[in-house]
Design a protein around this motif. Sequence first.
Motif, PDB file in Angstrom:
ATOM      1  N   THR A 127      41.004  40.869 -45.689  1.00  0.00           N
ATOM      2  CA  THR A 127      39.779  40.279 -45.143  1.00  0.00           C
ATOM      3  C   THR A 127      39.382  40.949 -43.826  1.00  0.00           C
ATOM      4  O   THR A 127      40.233  41.266 -43.012  1.00  0.00           O
ATOM      5  CB  THR A 127      40.026  38.776 -44.897  1.00  0.00           C
ATOM      6  N   GLU A 128      38.081  41.149 -43.649  1.00  0.00           N
ATOM      7  CA  GLU A 128      37.581  41.733 -42.394  1.00  0.00           C
ATOM      8  C   GLU A 128      37.069  40.656 -41.440  1.00  0.00           C
ATOM      9  O   GLU A 128      37.113  40.817 -40.230  1.00  0.00           O
ATOM     10  CB  GLU A 128      36.389  42.661 -42.685  1.00  0.00           C
ATOM     11  N   ILE A 129      36.526  39.600 -42.039  1.00  0.00           N
ATOM     12  CA  ILE A 129      35.908  38.542 -41.225  1.00  0.00           C
ATOM     13  C   ILE A 129      36.530  37.212 -41.622  1.00  0.00           C
ATOM     14  O   ILE A 129      36.628  36.891 -42.801  1.00  0.00           O
ATOM     15  CB  ILE A 129      34.385  38.486 -41.482  1.00  0.00           C
ATOM     16  N   LEU A 130      36.942  36.457 -40.620  1.00  0.00           N
ATOM     17  CA  LEU A 130      37.547  35.157 -40.895  1.00  0.00           C
ATOM     18  C   LEU A 130      36.775  34.086 -40.123  1.00  0.00           C
ATOM     19  O   LEU A 130      36.633  34.173 -38.901  1.00  0.00           O
ATOM     20  CB  LEU A 130      39.013  35.196 -40.452  1.00  0.00           C
ATOM     21  N   ILE A 131      36.265  33.112 -40.873  1.00  0.00           N
ATOM     22  CA  ILE A 131      35.487  32.038 -40.250  1.00  0.00           C
ATOM     23  C   ILE A 131      36.332  30.766 -40.223  1.00  0.00           C
ATOM     24  O   ILE A 131      36.878  30.373 -41.250  1.00  0.00           O
ATOM     25  CB  ILE A 131      34.175  31.779 -41.031  1.00  0.00           C
ATOM     26  N   TYR A 132      36.436  30.158 -39.053  1.00  0.00           N
ATOM     27  CA  TYR A 132      37.193  28.918 -38.913  1.00  0.00           C
ATOM     28  C   TYR A 132      36.199  27.799 -38.609  1.00  0.00           C
ATOM     29  O   TYR A 132      35.481  27.858 -37.624  1.00  0.00           O
ATOM     30  CB  TYR A 132      38.168  28.995 -37.738  1.00  0.00           C
ATOM     31  N   ASP A 133      36.177  26.770 -39.457  1.00  0.00           N
ATOM     32  CA  ASP A 133      35.277  25.645 -39.219  1.00  0.00           C
ATOM     33  C   ASP A 133      36.051  24.538 -38.520  1.00  0.00           C
ATOM     34  O   ASP A 133      36.847  23.836 -39.148  1.00  0.00           O
ATOM     35  CB  ASP A 133      34.705  25.145 -40.553  1.00  0.00           C
ATOM     36  N   GLU A 134      35.796  24.381 -37.239  1.00  0.00           N
ATOM     37  CA  GLU A 134      36.448  23.362 -36.414  1.00  0.00           C
ATOM     38  C   GLU A 134      37.945  23.274 -36.731  1.00  0.00           C
ATOM     39  O   GLU A 134      38.425  22.231 -37.194  1.00  0.00           O
ATOM     40  CB  GLU A 134      35.756  22.017 -36.594  1.00  0.00           C
ATOM     41  N   PRO A 135      38.691  24.328 -36.460  1.00  0.00           N
ATOM     42  CA  PRO A 135      40.091  24.370 -36.920  1.00  0.00           C
ATOM     43  C   PRO A 135      41.020  23.423 -36.174  1.00  0.00           C
ATOM     44  O   PRO A 135      42.115  23.140 -36.670  1.00  0.00           O
ATOM     45  CB  PRO A 135      40.498  25.821 -36.646  1.00  0.00           C
ATOM     46  N   THR A 136      40.602  22.919 -35.011  1.00  0.00           N
ATOM     47  CA  THR A 136      41.529  22.067 -34.252  1.00  0.00           C
ATOM     48  C   THR A 136      41.122  20.597 -34.268  1.00  0.00           C
ATOM     49  O   THR A 136      41.780  19.776 -33.641  1.00  0.00           O
ATOM     50  CB  THR A 136      41.624  22.545 -32.787  1.00  0.00           C
TER      51      THR A 136
END
Lengths: 287, 293
Positions: free
Chosen positions: A189-198
Amino acid sequence: MAKGTTVVTGHAGAKITLTSPDEYKDEPEKDPVHIRVRDLHKSYGKHHVLKGMSFDIFRGKTNVLIGPSGSGKSVLMRQLIRLESPDSGEVLVNGVDYTKLRGRALDKKRKGMGMVFQMSALFDSMTVFDNVAFPLREHTKLSRKEIRDRVMDRLQSLGIGAAWNRSPAELSGGMQRRVAVARSLVLETEILIYDEPTTGLDPITTQTVDDLIREAESKYGVTSIVISHDMASVFRIADYVTFLYFGEIAATGPPKELLKELSGPMMEFVRASGVSVEIIEAARRGK
Amino acid sequence: MTDAAAAVDGEEDAPTAPPTDSGNVEEEEAAPSFLTVVTDKFFAFLLAPFVEIGMLARMLFEVIYWGFRPPYRARLMIQSMEFVGVGSIFIVSLTGLFLGAVLGLQLADGFRQFNAENQTGAVVGMAMTREIGPVFTALMVSSRAGSAITTELGSMRVSSQIDALTTMAVNPVQYLIVPRVFAGLIMVPLLTTLFVIIGMFGAYTVCVHLLGIDPGVFMDRFRWLVDWKDVLQGLIKAAVFGVTVTLVACRQGFHAKGGAAGVGAATNRSVVQNAIAILALDYLLTSIILGQV
C-alpha cells in the motif's frame, strides 16, 4: 508566492496555498505532493457538506485532517477512498483523477490504498491470519507458503505475531487496530487512511496507536492520512494538519506553523480540546 | 458499494446545520405545515412497496451481473449452501412431519363424512407437492436462514466491514450476496423435496396406522392423482421462493443502518417482507402455471 503555487480562499477568507503538479508531470511518483484535492463538492439532498475543498496531501508524511463533528471529515474520507462519488471536483492521486475512475480501473488503484476504520472493521468470521491474508488471496496468485510468510512478516513487524490464530473479538482495541493496519499494508500500500483511529481508546492505547501510525510511515514509507479530533494525538504524529470547518478548509500546514497563527474557530477548537495554552504560546514564540 | 447504499450512508453521515461565522446556527427553512407532513407521509407509505420492489429488482440485476463474472468463489457457494440448506434440514423435516400428519388427520376426517377417506393420500400428495411443500419450506428457510443472513450482513454494514471489502477492491455484492442467492436457488427446491417426502410419511403414518386407511389404496390414489407436472410446479415455486427469500434477506441486511437497533429492525422487516412475498408470489405463480392470468 512560491513558483508553481496558487492561493485559494478557504473558510472566513483563510488563504490556502496549493501546489501545481506540472513540474512532476513526467515523474509523478517523485512529486512531494501525493494527493491533490481540488474544489471538491458533495451534497446529500439539500445539504451541502463539502463546499469546494482544496488542499494537498504530502507523500510519505502523516497528514492529519481535524475539525469539529459535522465538519465533513468522514464525508471527505469517503470521497478520498471512493466509497462515494463527489458531485464535482478532483482527487488527483499521482496525477490521476480518482473521481473519473470506474470499474476495474478504480479497483486497480484501490489496491494501492488502505483504510483503517474507526472500529477496525475486521471480519469477525475470520481469524487474525485470515483477515490479513484476505487481500492477498483475493488479488494475488501467491502460493500458500508465500502468503503465510508475508502475513506473518507483517504481523510480527507490528508486534502481533502471537495472535495469528485468534479471532478479532478476542483482541483488545489496540491489537485490533494493529491487525487492521497489517491488513491494509499487506498489498504494498502507498496510502493509508485512518478514520478516527484513537476514538474510544484509553490514553495508553491511544499512544500505542499513534506510535503505530508513525511506525507504518517510517517502516513502509506510506503516506498516512489521519482523520481525528484528538488534538493531543494530532500534535504527536502530524507532519501536516488540515483544519476543516463545516465543509471548508480553515487552515492547512505544519502543526507548528498553524499554532503560531491560531485564530477563530481553530483557536476555539484547540483550547476546547484541552491542549494547554502554554503549549500554544510556546509554539507561537517558536519554542 | 451500490449507489443506493451510498445514499443511505450519506444520509447517516450528513452533518447537522452549520453555524455561521458569528457562531449562530443558520436560519432553518420554515417548518412544513401539518397537512404537508401528513400528505408526504401518506404518499411515502403508498409508494414504499414499489420502492422496495424496485430496489429488489436492481439488486437481482446486480446479482445476475456479478454472478457470471469471475472470480467464482466455489468455497463461499458451498459454505452458503451448507448454511441455507444443511442447516435447515432439521426444522424443515420437523415441520413437514407434523404438517403432513395434521393434514392427513383433517382430510381423512373431512372425507369420512361422505365416505371418501380413500382419497386422502391423493389430496395430501397434491397439496404437499404443489403448495404446502414450497410455501412452508420457504417460510421456514426465511425464519431460520433469512433472518440470520440479514443479521450477519446488517452487522457487517454497521461495523464498516462491507465498506472494508469495497476499499480492498472486492465487490461486496459478488462476495456476499451472489453465494447466498445461489444457495437459495439450489437448496430450497431440495429442501422442498425433503419436506414433501417427510410430510407424506407423516400423513401415511396417521392415515394408515391410526385411522386404518388401507396402505395400498392410500399409495395408489396418491400415484393416480399426483404426477411429475405437480412435482415440477412445486419445484419451480421453490426455486423462485429460494431466490426471493435470500434476496430480501440480503437486501435488508446490506442496507441496514442505525447500529444494533437498525440491524434488529432490518431483521424484522426481512422476515415480514419474506412472508408477504412468499404468499403473494405463490398466488401469482399458481395463476400463471394454471393459465388463469
